[in-house]
Design a protein around this motif. Sequence first.
Motif, short mmCIF file in Angstrom:
data_model
loop_
_atom_site.label_atom_id
_atom_site.label_comp_id
_atom_site.label_asym_id
_atom_site.label_seq_id
_atom_site.Cartn_x
_atom_site.Cartn_y
_atom_site.Cartn_z
N TRP A 38 3.21 19.88 -36.29
CA TRP A 38 3.65 21.20 -35.82
C TRP A 38 4.00 21.84 -37.32
O TRP A 38 4.40 21.55 -38.26
N LEU A 39 3.55 23.34 -37.14
CA LEU A 39 3.99 23.98 -38.21
C LEU A 39 5.40 24.28 -38.12
O LEU A 39 6.14 24.57 -37.19
N LEU A 40 6.04 24.20 -39.43
CA LEU A 40 7.60 24.61 -39.25
C LEU A 40 7.81 25.82 -39.33
O LEU A 40 7.30 26.31 -40.65
N ARG A 41 8.51 26.55 -38.62
CA ARG A 41 8.90 27.93 -38.70
C ARG A 41 10.45 28.10 -38.40
O ARG A 41 10.86 27.31 -37.68
N ASP A 42 10.91 29.27 -38.83
CA ASP A 42 12.49 29.59 -38.37
C ASP A 42 12.41 31.31 -38.67
O ASP A 42 11.36 31.81 -38.61
N LEU A 43 13.39 31.62 -38.39
CA LEU A 43 13.90 33.16 -38.40
C LEU A 43 14.70 33.58 -39.58
O LEU A 43 15.72 32.69 -39.72
N ASP A 44 14.63 34.58 -40.09
CA ASP A 44 15.65 35.19 -40.95
C ASP A 44 16.84 35.76 -40.23
O ASP A 44 16.60 35.69 -39.14
N PRO A 45 18.07 35.27 -40.68
CA PRO A 45 19.28 35.79 -39.97
C PRO A 45 19.14 37.22 -39.23
O PRO A 45 18.63 38.01 -40.12
N LEU A 46 19.48 37.47 -38.16
CA LEU A 46 19.12 38.80 -37.34
C LEU A 46 20.40 39.49 -37.52
O LEU A 46 21.55 38.84 -37.35
N SER A 47 20.20 40.92 -37.70
CA SER A 47 21.40 41.70 -37.53
C SER A 47 21.60 42.09 -35.99
O SER A 47 22.78 42.36 -35.82
N THR A 48 20.85 41.89 -35.28
CA THR A 48 21.02 42.49 -33.86
C THR A 48 20.77 41.51 -32.94
O THR A 48 19.36 41.05 -32.83
N TRP A 49 21.65 41.00 -32.05
CA TRP A 49 21.26 40.16 -31.09
C TRP A 49 21.34 40.54 -29.77
O TRP A 49 20.85 40.10 -28.61
N THR A 50 22.00 41.80 -29.51
CA THR A 50 22.17 42.47 -28.22
C THR A 50 22.03 43.79 -28.40
O THR A 50 22.25 44.64 -29.11
N PHE A 51 21.51 44.44 -27.21
CA PHE A 51 21.25 45.78 -26.98
C PHE A 51 21.20 46.10 -25.45
O PHE A 51 20.54 45.24 -24.82
N GLY A 52 21.81 47.02 -25.02
CA GLY A 52 21.87 47.63 -23.59
C GLY A 52 22.26 46.42 -22.88
O GLY A 52 23.41 45.99 -22.75
N LYS A 53 21.33 45.96 -21.89
CA LYS A 53 21.92 44.86 -21.14
C LYS A 53 21.24 43.34 -21.25
O LYS A 53 21.05 42.62 -20.49
N ALA A 54 20.80 43.46 -22.65
CA ALA A 54 20.14 42.19 -22.97
C ALA A 54 20.68 41.47 -24.28
O ALA A 54 21.32 42.24 -25.09
N VAL A 55 20.49 40.02 -24.31
CA VAL A 55 21.16 39.46 -25.38
C VAL A 55 20.40 38.49 -25.59
O VAL A 55 19.69 37.78 -24.58
N VAL A 56 20.01 37.73 -26.85
CA VAL A 56 19.38 36.72 -27.03
C VAL A 56 20.11 35.38 -27.61
O VAL A 56 21.22 35.37 -28.00
N ILE A 57 19.78 34.16 -27.15
CA ILE A 57 20.39 32.96 -27.64
C ILE A 57 19.24 31.73 -27.93
O ILE A 57 18.27 32.17 -27.87
N GLY A 58 19.79 30.84 -28.35
CA GLY A 58 18.89 29.80 -29.06
C GLY A 58 17.84 30.13 -29.93
O GLY A 58 18.17 31.12 -30.76
N ASP A 59 16.69 29.60 -29.94
CA ASP A 59 15.59 29.88 -30.93
C ASP A 59 15.28 31.44 -30.94
O ASP A 59 14.81 31.96 -32.08
N ALA A 60 15.62 32.09 -29.75
CA ALA A 60 15.28 33.67 -29.76
C ALA A 60 16.21 34.20 -30.84
O ALA A 60 15.79 35.24 -31.52
N ALA A 61 17.21 33.66 -31.13
CA ALA A 61 18.20 34.53 -31.86
C ALA A 61 18.68 33.72 -33.24
O ALA A 61 18.81 34.55 -34.15
N HIS A 62 18.47 32.63 -33.22
CA HIS A 62 18.67 31.75 -34.49
C HIS A 62 17.76 30.38 -34.64
O HIS A 62 18.34 29.33 -34.74
#
Length: 424
Positions: free
Chosen positions: A286-310
């Motif tokens: 498996w290639l190891l990947r991650d995300l840089d810390p995000l400034s925006t998790w939510t907008f409008g009627k949507a929000v991200v959690i789990g790997d989508a956010a962090h």
Amino acid sequence: MLPKTSNDSTDNDDRDNVLVIYANSLGLLIKHGFRVEALDPTIVAKMWTLDTQDNVLMADDNVDTRKLRPDKLASVLTTRLRIHNELARLLGEEESREGAEAGARRRPVNIVRNTKIQSVDVNAGRVTAVDGREFAGDVIVGADGINSMVRAAIQEAASAPASLPQHTGMVTYLGDLSAEQYAQVFPLHLAQDNTGPVAIQQLRPTMNSRRPIDATNDFRRMWTFAYDCDRRVQLSAVAPDAKWLSRMSKRTILSNVDAREVAEDFADFGESTQKLIQMCPRWDVWLLRDLDPLSTWTFGKAVVIGDAAHAIQPHVGQGCNQAIESAEVLGHFLHRVAREDVSRSLSSFVRLRQPRAQIYQIASRHFGGSLRPEEEAILGQPMDLDFETYLQLTADWNGAEAAVKAGKVQIMPRHYEQFVKLAK
């Protein structure tokens, strides 16, 4: 729920991966009806640390969270599929399958499987599938992984920079053995009491046994995790990704790789490591990947959690646990909320969760040796963050209600200011 597959496996992986559920996350699941016995758990009671020549550097029982928590709750090892199956039971899907002809109760969550998403409208709260079906709601919760379409839609709508998965420069090899096979090589892990084995970490002799960082920046290591009530052992070996990048340009997982290629990356490790590598009937990379810390998790009627956010590197075993924590906190703020208050509740969720999750993102880079130069400059080297401090932090989190009552987020006592700078 709109899972993209017909079952609980992903499109490009059929291996049932071993995950650690820390005691705090397990406690949150139990409060919502999770049956621990359904996980066939192995209790995390001790961690052996060895050098590359199989010399024991440390036999650490400080990983036993039963010693840290008033409720004496253990951390456990289990498999992804068992977690998914128990979640399906809680959602009512299992009862509906078994009792459909007998008029079983309607399940509380409508699960529409095999749904491939084409677009997400975060302002309208609408998701469109590739086959033209539309799904609308008061909230879109994007738990759609590191390549999240919901995250991309949020960032586009918020005019925020797009966040793409970041390569860490490392791969993880995954293999699997029976406990009997493993004991032929490392009988010491069976010499513990009835709480059973947990993990063996093999490190270079020059590395600090508590913080796997040395002057050569060699971050190779091999973990072994017992699971299925100690009946099986999964091997997870981390090595540089250079020889795999050209072969994985369009995917992040390759199955059934030659054991000799795994052995090449650990040629200077001891005879026991070589035996384990050759004994495994199958290796995946498996290639190891991650995300840089995000400034925006939510907008409008949507929000991200789990790997989508962090999305977090696996070096601190927090990917699953941070997803559980995020889900519990989001549920807390959305419980019986009025429609006109949804946006405010999503903002409250982000304020509570974002600092803690992003600290783990940076901590995982620290333990995995993939801090960026600018991150190292802020944090300083060597960084005074040992594994016991990290475990205490994990054990101290008791859910959204406790955090709200305390009026603060439980965070690492040291380096908080530096972590906040990085998260921003």
